[in-house]
Design a protein around this motif. Structure first.
Motif, PDB file in Angstrom:
ATOM      1  N   UNK A  38       0.831  -1.193   0.000  1.00 20.14           N
ATOM      2  CA  UNK A  38       0.000   0.000   0.000  1.00 20.14           C
ATOM      3  C   UNK A  38       0.868   1.246   0.000  1.00 20.14           C
ATOM      4  N   UNK A  39       0.271   2.347  -0.406  1.00 21.37           N
ATOM      5  CA  UNK A  39       0.915   3.648  -0.295  1.00 21.37           C
ATOM      6  C   UNK A  39       0.056   4.480   0.643  1.00 21.37           C
ATOM      7  N   UNK A  40       0.649   4.900   1.756  1.00 21.36           N
ATOM      8  CA  UNK A  40      -0.046   5.752   2.709  1.00 21.36           C
ATOM      9  C   UNK A  40       0.290   7.198   2.368  1.00 21.36           C
ATOM     10  N   UNK A  41      -0.723   7.985   2.074  1.00 23.00           N
ATOM     11  CA  UNK A  41      -0.539   9.395   1.707  1.00 23.00           C
ATOM     12  C   UNK A  41      -0.659  10.243   2.970  1.00 23.00           C
ATOM     13  N   UNK A  42       0.477  10.823   3.403  1.00 24.50           N
ATOM     14  CA  UNK A  42       0.573  11.529   4.672  1.00 24.50           C
ATOM     15  C   UNK A  42       0.842  13.010   4.447  1.00 24.50           C
TER      16      UNK A  42
END
Length: 151
Positions: free
Chosen positions: A47-51
């Motif tokens: 997954x890519x967590x957009x922070x």
């Protein structure tokens, strides 16, 4: 879908660890209702967590966690972190409400405003991040608080 905002007062050290765990939690694989085992799809697809965060001293926990790789370390092979830097909490909460972020470090006012705009459905405040985000600063000639009397 609820997004996650962090921002009310708490301990900075706890916030960095909490933020890292938050990102790791965002990446955890799904469990099946039948046996609690991870699904093959979730295990195979990182997954890519957009922070989001602000690039200022009040967001020091986020700055340190990104700089020192805490989020990347906690995610491991489960995914990556894509950071976005904002110049105001308003811009940041607009991005989270538009679905452009998964998690964000924001101050209390933008968090409350975002919660109110969505009638409490679009975000969830999960943790405090820092205490003392503001400081009293004085001219170099001022060496004690008594010199400020009447000013």
């Amino acid at each position: 879908m609820r997004r996650v905002l962090t921002g009310a007062p708490a301990l900075v050290g706890t916030a960095v660890v909490g933020g890292a765990l938050l990102v790791a939690g965002c990446s955890s694989s799904s469990s099946s209702a039948a046996g609690g085992a991870s699904t093959a799809t979730a295990a195979a697809a990182p997954v890519t967590v957009r922070l989001g965060y602000l690039a200022n001293i009040t967001h020091a926990p986020a700055l340190l966690a990104v700089k020192n790789g805490y989020f990347t370390k906690e995610l491991g092979s489960a995914g990556t972190v894509k950071t976005s830097v904002f110049t105001s909490g308003t811009q940041e909460t607009t991005a989270i409400l538009a679905g452009q972020l998964d998690a964000a470090y924001v101050g209390p006012n933008p968090a409350i405003n975002a919660w109110q705009k969505s009638n409490g459905t679009a975000i969830k405040i999960v943790s405090g991040v820092a205490t003392g985000g503001a400081s009293v600063v004085v001219k170099p000639a001022v060496s004690s608080a008594t010199q400020l009397k009447g000013q």
